[in-house]
Design a protein around this motif. Structure first.
Motif, PDB file in Angstrom:
ATOM      1  N   ILE A 111       0.840  -1.197   0.000  1.00  0.00           N
ATOM      2  CA  ILE A 111       0.000   0.000   0.000  1.00  0.00           C
ATOM      3  C   ILE A 111       0.875   1.247   0.000  1.00  0.00           C
ATOM      4  N   GLU A 112       0.628   2.121  -0.947  1.00  0.00           N
ATOM      5  CA  GLU A 112       1.381   3.369  -1.066  1.00  0.00           C
ATOM      6  C   GLU A 112       0.875   4.414  -0.073  1.00  0.00           C
ATOM      7  N   SER A 113      -0.446   4.516   0.066  1.00  0.00           N
ATOM      8  CA  SER A 113      -0.991   5.507   0.997  1.00  0.00           C
ATOM      9  C   SER A 113      -2.417   5.147   1.394  1.00  0.00           C
ATOM     10  N   VAL A 114      -2.792   5.623   2.580  1.00  0.00           N
ATOM     11  CA  VAL A 114      -4.168   5.495   3.075  1.00  0.00           C
ATOM     12  C   VAL A 114      -4.540   6.847   3.672  1.00  0.00           C
ATOM     13  N   ASN A 115      -5.639   7.407   3.207  1.00  0.00           N
ATOM     14  CA  ASN A 115      -6.127   8.676   3.747  1.00  0.00           C
ATOM     15  C   ASN A 115      -7.549   8.485   4.252  1.00  0.00           C
ATOM     16  N   LEU A 116      -7.843   9.115   5.374  1.00  0.00           N
ATOM     17  CA  LEU A 116      -9.198   9.095   5.915  1.00  0.00           C
ATOM     18  C   LEU A 116      -9.884  10.399   5.556  1.00  0.00           C
ATOM     19  N   GLU A 117     -11.113  10.289   5.071  1.00  0.00           N
ATOM     20  CA  GLU A 117     -11.912  11.459   4.725  1.00  0.00           C
ATOM     21  C   GLU A 117     -13.299  11.321   5.350  1.00  0.00           C
ATOM     22  N   ARG A 118     -13.971  12.442   5.448  1.00  0.00           N
ATOM     23  CA  ARG A 118     -15.351  12.485   5.955  1.00  0.00           C
ATOM     24  C   ARG A 118     -15.512  11.694   7.266  1.00  0.00           C
ATOM     25  N   VAL A 119     -14.621  11.923   8.211  1.00  0.00           N
ATOM     26  CA  VAL A 119     -14.698  11.258   9.514  1.00  0.00           C
ATOM     27  C   VAL A 119     -15.781  11.956  10.334  1.00  0.00           C
ATOM     28  N   ARG A 120     -16.786  11.210  10.746  1.00  0.00           N
ATOM     29  CA  ARG A 120     -17.908  11.752  11.513  1.00  0.00           C
ATOM     30  C   ARG A 120     -18.156  10.865  12.729  1.00  0.00           C
ATOM     31  N   SER A 121     -18.149  11.468  13.892  1.00  0.00           N
ATOM     32  CA  SER A 121     -18.384  10.712  15.128  1.00  0.00           C
ATOM     33  C   SER A 121     -19.630  11.211  15.818  1.00  0.00           C
ATOM     34  N   ASP A 122     -20.350  10.278  16.422  1.00  0.00           N
ATOM     35  CA  ASP A 122     -21.486  10.599  17.269  1.00  0.00           C
ATOM     36  C   ASP A 122     -21.556   9.511  18.343  1.00  0.00           C
ATOM     37  N   PRO A 123     -22.506   9.576  19.264  1.00  0.00           N
ATOM     38  CA  PRO A 123     -22.542   8.579  20.345  1.00  0.00           C
ATOM     39  C   PRO A 123     -22.653   7.126  19.870  1.00  0.00           C
ATOM     40  N   SER A 124     -23.169   6.893  18.651  1.00  0.00           N
ATOM     41  CA  SER A 124     -23.312   5.517  18.170  1.00  0.00           C
ATOM     42  C   SER A 124     -22.029   4.976  17.532  1.00  0.00           C
ATOM     43  N   GLY A 125     -21.050   5.850  17.247  1.00  0.00           N
ATOM     44  CA  GLY A 125     -19.805   5.387  16.660  1.00  0.00           C
ATOM     45  C   GLY A 125     -19.214   6.387  15.685  1.00  0.00           C
ATOM     46  N   THR A 126     -18.305   5.909  14.864  1.00  0.00           N
ATOM     47  CA  THR A 126     -17.598   6.750  13.900  1.00  0.00           C
ATOM     48  C   THR A 126     -17.776   6.180  12.505  1.00  0.00           C
ATOM     49  N   LYS A 127     -18.072   7.056  11.553  1.00  0.00           N
ATOM     50  CA  LYS A 127     -18.165   6.682  10.146  1.00  0.00           C
ATOM     51  C   LYS A 127     -17.080   7.439   9.398  1.00  0.00           C
ATOM     52  N   PHE A 128     -16.495   6.791   8.380  1.00  0.00           N
ATOM     53  CA  PHE A 128     -15.414   7.423   7.639  1.00  0.00           C
ATOM     54  C   PHE A 128     -15.267   6.781   6.269  1.00  0.00           C
ATOM     55  N   THR A 129     -14.508   7.456   5.425  1.00  0.00           N
ATOM     56  CA  THR A 129     -14.135   6.922   4.126  1.00  0.00           C
ATOM     57  C   THR A 129     -12.620   6.789   4.110  1.00  0.00           C
ATOM     58  N   ALA A 130     -12.126   5.609   3.740  1.00  0.00           N
ATOM     59  CA  ALA A 130     -10.689   5.364   3.611  1.00  0.00           C
ATOM     60  C   ALA A 130     -10.359   5.262   2.125  1.00  0.00           C
TER      61      ALA A 130
END
Length: 95
Positions: A55-74
């Motif tokens: 793997i050359e790179s991994v970036n996280l985008e659109r990281v959103r957290s709330d009491p139920s957990g965290t959603k993100f795009t890798a």
């Protein structure tokens, strides 16, 4: 059914990433929409993938957290040659 990434270490039994959408991005990329219990799991997921020599790179985008957990795009970019290219095969004719 959703895809899951789990570490095999018993000490990380709560470390789970659930993929909600997986798409290719060109010939060497992958876009993962995912969720986990806490934001630190998303960061740990990124860090673990970045240690992979394919793997050359991994970036996280659109990281959103709330009491139920965290959603993100890798966004993953693989190094050239990470995938074995095979010759296309022809489909046998049923004549």
């Amino acid at each position: 059914d959703k895809y899951r990434y789990r570490n095999s270490s018993p000490s990380d039994a709560n470390f789970q990433i659930r993929y909600t959408k997986v798409e290719t991005d060109g010939s060497n990329g992958l876009v993962l929409d995912a969720e986990c219990r806490q934001s630190s799991f998303a960061t740990e997921f990124r860090d673990r993938l970045n240690r992979d020599e394919q793997i050359e790179s991994v970036n996280l985008e659109r990281v959103r957290s709330d009491p139920s957990g965290t959603k993100f795009t890798a966004i993953l970019k693989f190094r050239p040659g990470a995938f074995i290219e095979e010759e296309p095969t022809s489909v046998a004719s049923n004549e």
